[in-house]
Design an enzyme around this catalytic site. Structure first.
Site, short mmCIF file in Angstrom:
data_model
loop_
_atom_site.label_atom_id
_atom_site.label_comp_id
_atom_site.label_asym_id
_atom_site.label_seq_id
_atom_site.Cartn_x
_atom_site.Cartn_y
_atom_site.Cartn_z
N SER A 109 -17.63 -81.73 -46.76
CA SER A 109 -18.00 -80.82 -47.85
C SER A 109 -19.42 -80.32 -47.66
O SER A 109 -20.30 -81.06 -47.20
CB SER A 109 -17.88 -81.54 -49.20
OG SER A 109 -18.42 -80.75 -50.24
N TYR A 131 -19.22 -73.27 -49.41
CA TYR A 131 -19.18 -72.37 -50.56
C TYR A 131 -20.14 -71.23 -50.24
O TYR A 131 -21.12 -71.41 -49.50
CB TYR A 131 -19.64 -73.08 -51.83
CG TYR A 131 -18.72 -74.18 -52.32
CD1 TYR A 131 -17.53 -73.88 -52.95
CD2 TYR A 131 -19.07 -75.52 -52.14
CE1 TYR A 131 -16.69 -74.90 -53.40
CE2 TYR A 131 -18.24 -76.53 -52.59
CZ TYR A 131 -17.05 -76.22 -53.22
OH TYR A 131 -16.23 -77.22 -53.66
N THR A 157 -14.33 -72.12 -49.06
CA THR A 157 -13.65 -72.27 -50.34
C THR A 157 -13.96 -71.07 -51.21
O THR A 157 -15.13 -70.76 -51.46
CB THR A 157 -14.09 -73.57 -51.04
OG1 THR A 157 -13.67 -74.68 -50.24
CG2 THR A 157 -13.45 -73.70 -52.41
N LYS A 232 -9.84 -71.46 -48.19
CA LYS A 232 -9.25 -72.46 -49.09
C LYS A 232 -9.32 -71.95 -50.53
O LYS A 232 -10.39 -71.56 -50.99
CB LYS A 232 -9.98 -73.79 -48.96
CG LYS A 232 -9.45 -74.90 -49.87
CD LYS A 232 -10.17 -76.21 -49.59
CE LYS A 232 -9.67 -77.32 -50.50
NZ LYS A 232 -10.12 -77.17 -51.89
N HIS A 256 -7.55 -76.13 -56.21
CA HIS A 256 -8.72 -77.01 -56.27
C HIS A 256 -8.39 -78.31 -57.01
O HIS A 256 -9.21 -78.86 -57.74
CB HIS A 256 -9.90 -76.29 -56.95
CG HIS A 256 -11.23 -76.66 -56.37
ND1 HIS A 256 -11.87 -75.90 -55.44
CD2 HIS A 256 -12.06 -77.72 -56.60
CE1 HIS A 256 -13.03 -76.46 -55.12
NE2 HIS A 256 -13.17 -77.58 -55.81
#
Length: 360
Positions: A109, A131, A157, A232, A256
């Site tokens: 992440s 992100y 994402t 994603k 999510h």
């Protein structure tokens, strides 16, 4: 409970719940709003039924396949989960070691509590999740950093212009403890400062994340990296088609884990609708709600190339560290092989020809 005594993934859910602080347990388990989508993910998977085929030789049944062109022992990757040092001192390192042992990709992440370089140093297949930040140059720098560290794919994402309203975290006024931080961002942030009537993490992401990420952002990232690019958070068939047209290598059908729009479609339902619209050149992965090898088989039968698994791995780490995460992956592999053989499928490609229907 020892890792070896667990016989299914939900055994780890119960074990993790018994050892985690209440606010951390809620952070891991919770969804947004009334948690309708969180619950619907499981309910929708439970409504999928398979039609097994008989009189097929399954004496050599294998779960081996490829993900993003790389051979893997089963069609599973570890989903990106933020701040894993909340559940264990080793945090992401425990899960990444387990992934390496199992031979499956581990997705770091952007909000990892361990730097990407420490994770890639373990070996194994590592993907990096992004992100889109308000500072787009910083986003691209992180992409280059991940590439230089040895990551083999980027996972952008796209369903978080800001964090969904997660009422458990709001009620707990959830805040990161001092020893946990976003290793790829600033050393200390508003995520560590208790907020009046809100989650500190929601405030932090609202300040850091861009709400103006668009298809032009995807194009900019595609131009800046040679790595496979995965989007994603796709649920709509039109978005899936546009993703393929934009040159991405794969999409992850995901809501999510029920943590963003409450009332969003269950991921497995969206998969069944959009899979027929995509060309074979664009892989489809499913995320949100996977809890067994049979769930993996259902995703394959409805058009996925594989799945991402998040919460169960975190339960394993919380309950028994690296051994717990390793046992989660071992169980998934054993359950998938069992489900393949019992459905008359000797391989993952055969599973994708299996008939599945969704009971309403």
């Amino acid at each position: 409970m020892t890792a070896e005594s667990a016989q299914c993934l939900t055994d780890f859910e119960r074990a993790a719940a018994s050892v985690l602080p209440a606010d951390v347990r809620d952070f891991v388990a919770g969804g947004s709003g009334a948690e309708l989508t969180l619950d619907a993910n499981r309910a929708a998977l439970d409504r999928v039924f398979l039609v097994p085929r008989m009189l097929r030789d399954v004496s050599h049944c294998t779960t081996r396949t490829t993900l993003l062109g790389r051979p893997v022992p089963m069609p599973v990757a570890i989903a990106p989960v933020a701040y894993q040092r909340l559940v264990s001192p080793d945090g992401e390192l425990a899960a990444a070691r387990a992934a390496k042992e199992a031979g499956v990709p581990f997705t770091v992440s952007m909000l990892s509590s361990v730097p990407v370089e420490e994770i890639t140093a373990l070996g194994g297949t590592v993907w990096f999740q992004l992100y889109w930040l308000r500072d787009s140059a910083q986003t691209l720098r992180l992409a280059h950093r991940a590439e230089e560290a040895g990551c083999e794919a980027l996972v952008l994402t796209v369903d978080v212009p800001w964090m969904g309203r997660r009422l458990r975290d709001v009620r707990n006024r959830f805040t990161l403890p001092g020893h946990v931080r976003a290793a790829h961002l600033e050393a200390r942030s508003t995520a560590h400062q208790r907020q009046a009537g809100d989650s500190a993490l929601a405030v932090h992401t609202g300040q850091a994340f861009s709400s103006s990420v668009t298809w032009e952002s995807v194009a900019a990232l595609r131009e800046q990296t040679r790595l496979p690019l995965v989007l994603k958070g796709i649920l709509a068939p039109a978005d899936a088609v546009r993703a393929a047209e934009s040159g991405v290598d794969a999409i992850v059908v995901s809501n999510h884990g029920g943590r963003q729009l409450d009332g969003a479609a269950p991921s497995i339902d969206a998969l069944a609708e959009l899979a027929p619209a995509l060309p074979a050149s664009c892989e489809i992965l499913l995320d949100s709600g996977i809890r067994s090898g049979t769930d993996v088989l259902k995703a394959l039968a409805l058009g996925a190339s594989g799945v991402l698994v998040g919460r169960p791995v975190i339960w394993g780490v919380a309950a028994a560290g690296e051994a717990g995460a390793r046992r989660v992956l071992d169980l998934l592999g054993a359950e998938l092989r069992d489900a393949l053989g019992l459905s008359g499928c000797g391989s993952v490609p055969a599973a994708r020809q299996l008939r599945a229907y969704q009971k309403r």
